[in-house]
Design a protein around this motif. Structure first.
Motif, short mmCIF file in Angstrom:
data_model
loop_
_atom_site.label_atom_id
_atom_site.label_comp_id
_atom_site.label_asym_id
_atom_site.label_seq_id
_atom_site.Cartn_x
_atom_site.Cartn_y
_atom_site.Cartn_z
N GLY A 15 0.84 -1.18 0.00
CA GLY A 15 0.00 0.00 0.00
C GLY A 15 0.88 1.24 0.00
N PRO A 16 0.28 2.43 0.16
CA PRO A 16 1.08 3.67 0.13
C PRO A 16 2.22 3.68 1.14
CG PRO A 16 -1.24 4.19 -0.08
CD PRO A 16 -1.17 2.73 0.22
N GLU A 42 2.76 -8.75 -1.01
CA GLU A 42 1.41 -8.19 -1.16
C GLU A 42 0.40 -9.33 -1.28
OE1 GLU A 42 -2.08 -6.50 -1.70
OE2 GLU A 42 -0.32 -5.43 -0.96
N PRO A 47 -0.64 -4.86 -6.68
CA PRO A 47 -0.73 -3.65 -5.85
C PRO A 47 -1.97 -2.85 -6.21
CG PRO A 47 1.53 -3.97 -6.60
CD PRO A 47 0.68 -4.98 -7.34
N GLY A 48 -2.70 -2.42 -5.21
CA GLY A 48 -3.93 -1.66 -5.44
C GLY A 48 -5.19 -2.48 -5.43
N ILE A 51 -6.88 -1.96 -2.16
CA ILE A 51 -6.86 -0.59 -1.66
C ILE A 51 -8.22 0.07 -1.89
CG2 ILE A 51 -5.87 1.71 -1.99
CD1 ILE A 51 -3.96 -0.13 -0.58
N THR A 119 -1.71 3.87 -5.80
CA THR A 119 -0.89 2.75 -5.32
C THR A 119 -0.23 2.02 -6.47
OG1 THR A 119 -2.28 2.48 -3.35
CG2 THR A 119 -0.96 0.58 -4.02
N SER A 337 -3.63 8.85 3.56
CA SER A 337 -2.60 8.48 2.58
C SER A 337 -1.34 9.32 2.75
CB SER A 337 -3.15 8.61 1.16
OG SER A 337 -3.62 9.91 0.90
#
Length: 545
Positions: A15-16, A42, A47-48, A51, A119, A337
């Motif tokens: 994540g961020p 992850e 990634p994302g 999120i 992200t 964030s």
């Protein structure tokens, strides 16, 4: 025997916060003309994928980390053009005059973003710097050394059947060791939860306070869309004793991000955050905006909202907590964030300094020191009383936050504490009248299953259930008997339902629906439910959330 891989730094969560840690480590390695091997684990498919956030983003920390983010194509395109705050009644609303808005609700210079897209972009920047990202590899266990220090993590195995046997596709997990391990799992991270207990990191902190955030993305008629407009609301449909509020963000391309946060310290076990959010959309002000539009996406995620008072100690032998795994979100600004990125950057600087001195697996006290000298600490210190005041109800909370933030500008000498965990605040069902929620109309309001479908959630049906009951008798004998089975209402994905067979009630766990929001792990009254990582790649696959 598990395969062993070794890195200088292992980061749990892309994540961020985790990505910012990795990027800053690589930047510092380049400055020091050395190399720092960094890997990120992850649990999502990419990634994302897991999120979800509102989100209005303050770019301050990103600018510090990557000053040329605009030139590099970061997906921060929609600048906030207007701020509004409305108090809602069932039929009407009162718009707070702009000059009365506390500073925490001013968004000049901020951007409406899909944090999932941000992200993904950060992941690309990290990989370009040489960071290895292993998507679909959840960190399942912490590996401790002989002195109790954290030396790394073990990833989850693949191909375990529901009964615990190994399938033909079985692959064992790997042990991944680091000189330092960074935990960036997001709110209520299951390993972060263990670390906080293991090292008593929260002994001087208030219990963490959580909210459940539920979000939908709609495409609305162009004539109703005002790109850059930010609206926040408080009041209906929640009663004045229940903390929560809603947001409507006019993003680009005629999209509107609409969502609601319900504090998980609510008392009425009949309350359903999902149904409250559906009710919100029927308010005349909001229904008018959405009518004729199309719902595109749905998701939910718990947020850590306790702020500075609930922050645990950030470091322990062998590692650190960053981002929402620690609880850096600023609930008064409804933003996390920027805090996640800043915390990751500070953690990276402490780690790089230690590695340059040939240290490993000790405690990084420099990280905590840097935080207390940073603008992030100053920001969170000004807002330290926000959640404790709001826990006292909408009227008192609004007045006191207005006094502290607007009148006193965040400069006050008192600190208010909250000493009770969210799970302990639930009261008996007999103390409240049952809430009758309207059936969904399929136009503005929807049921859970059709909503989960839009989240692209998927789990292998034959894997072990990743929602563990410490005592399988408690859901019926205690929760159903005293609280009317709140599991069936606090979950925004229809994971839990009570069924009857031969006259006996039992709890059914539909784990394949799980959005990984962690609400059950937080709100279960006897803390009988533990969320653990499912097989890698499972869960939601959010698009631009």
């Amino acid at each position: 025997m598990s395969e062993v891989m070794e890195y200088d730094v292992v980061i749990v969560g892309a994540g961020p916060a985790g990505l910012a840690t990795a990027i800053r480590l690589k930047q510092l390695a380049e400055q020091q003309q050395t190399d720092i091997n960094v890997c990120i684990l992850e649990k999502g498919s990419e990634p994302g994928a897991h999120i979800l956030s509102g989100a209005v983003m303050d770019p301050q920390a990103l600018t510090e980390l990557l000053p040329d983010w605009e030139v590099q194509g970061a997906p921060l395109k929609t600048k906030v053009s207007a701020d509004e705050f409305h108090f809602l009644g069932q039929k009407g609303s009162y718009k707070l005059p702009h000059f009365l808005l506390p500073n925490c609700f001013h968004n000049e210079g901020n951007f409406i973003v899909s944090l999932g897209d941000v992200t993904k972009w950060l992941a690309t920047q990290a990989e370009n710097l040489g960071v290895e990202i292993f998507s679909g590899f959840p960190a399942q266990k912490i590996v401790y050394g002989e002195q109790g220090e954290v030396i790394g993590v073990e990833t989850g195995a693949f191909g375990i059947n529901k009964d615990g046997t190994e399938s033909d596709a079985f692959q064992p997990g790997m042990e991944i060791y680091g000189k330092y391990t960074v935990f960036a799992e997001g709110a209520r991270g299951h390993l972060g939860k263990e670390l906080i207990k293991q090292f008593a990191l929260d002994k001087d902190a208030d219990p963490q306070s959580y909210g459940l955030g539920i979000k939908e993305v709609w495409e609305i008629a162009p004539e109703k869309h005002q790109e850059g407009k930010v609206i926040h609301t408080a009041g209906w449909p929640l009663d004045r004793h229940t903390y929560g509020g809603a947001f409507l963000y006019h993003a680009g391309d005629n999209k509107i991000f609409i969502g609601m946060v319900v504090g998980l310290g609510y008392e009425n076990p009949h309350l359903s955050p999902f149904e409250e959010f559906q009710s919100l959309k029927t308010h005349p002000m909001i229904a008018k905006l959405l009518e004729g539009g199309k719902r595109i996406s749905y998701g939910a995620r718990a947020i850590a909202a306790g702020g500075l008072n609930s922050l645990p100690k950030l470091s322990f032998p062998g590692g650190v907590l960053v981002g929402c795994d620690a609880g850096f979100l600023n609930a008064s600004r409804i933003k996390g964030s920027h805090a996640a990125i800043k915390s990751g950057s500070m953690a990276a600087e402490a780690i790089a300094s230690a590695l340059s001195q040939s240290r490993q697996r000790d405690e990084l006290s420099d990280y905590e020191t840097s935080f207390k000298q940073s603008w992030l600490y100053t920001e969170l210190h000004k807002a330290r009383n926000f959640k404790p005041w709001m826990n006292k109800g909408l009227v008192i909370g609004t007045l006191m936050v207005g006094l502290e933030q607007k009148v006193l500008g965040g400069k006050y000498f008192w600190t208010i504490h909250s000493r009770t965990k969210d799970a302990a605040k639930l009261k008996k069902a007999s103390d409240f009248a049952k809430i009758e929620y309207k059936k969904p109309d399929g136009k503005l309001t929807f049921d859970r299953l059709s909503s989960v479908y839009l989240s692209n959630t998927n789990h292998n049906d034959n894997q072990p259930v990743h929602l563990r009951l410490t005592d399988p008798k408690i859901p019926v004998m205690h929760n159903l008997a005293h609280y009317a089975g709140p599991e069936s209402r606090y979950c925004p994905a229809g994971v839990y339902e009570f069924s009857e067979e031969s006259g006996d009630k039992k709890l059914v766990i539909n784990a394949q629906n799980c959005l990984h929001c962690k609400t059950c792990d937080i709100k279960d009254p006897l803390q009988n439910i533990t969320w653990v990582t499912p097989e890698g790649g499972g869960g939601p696959n959010y698009t631009s959330m």
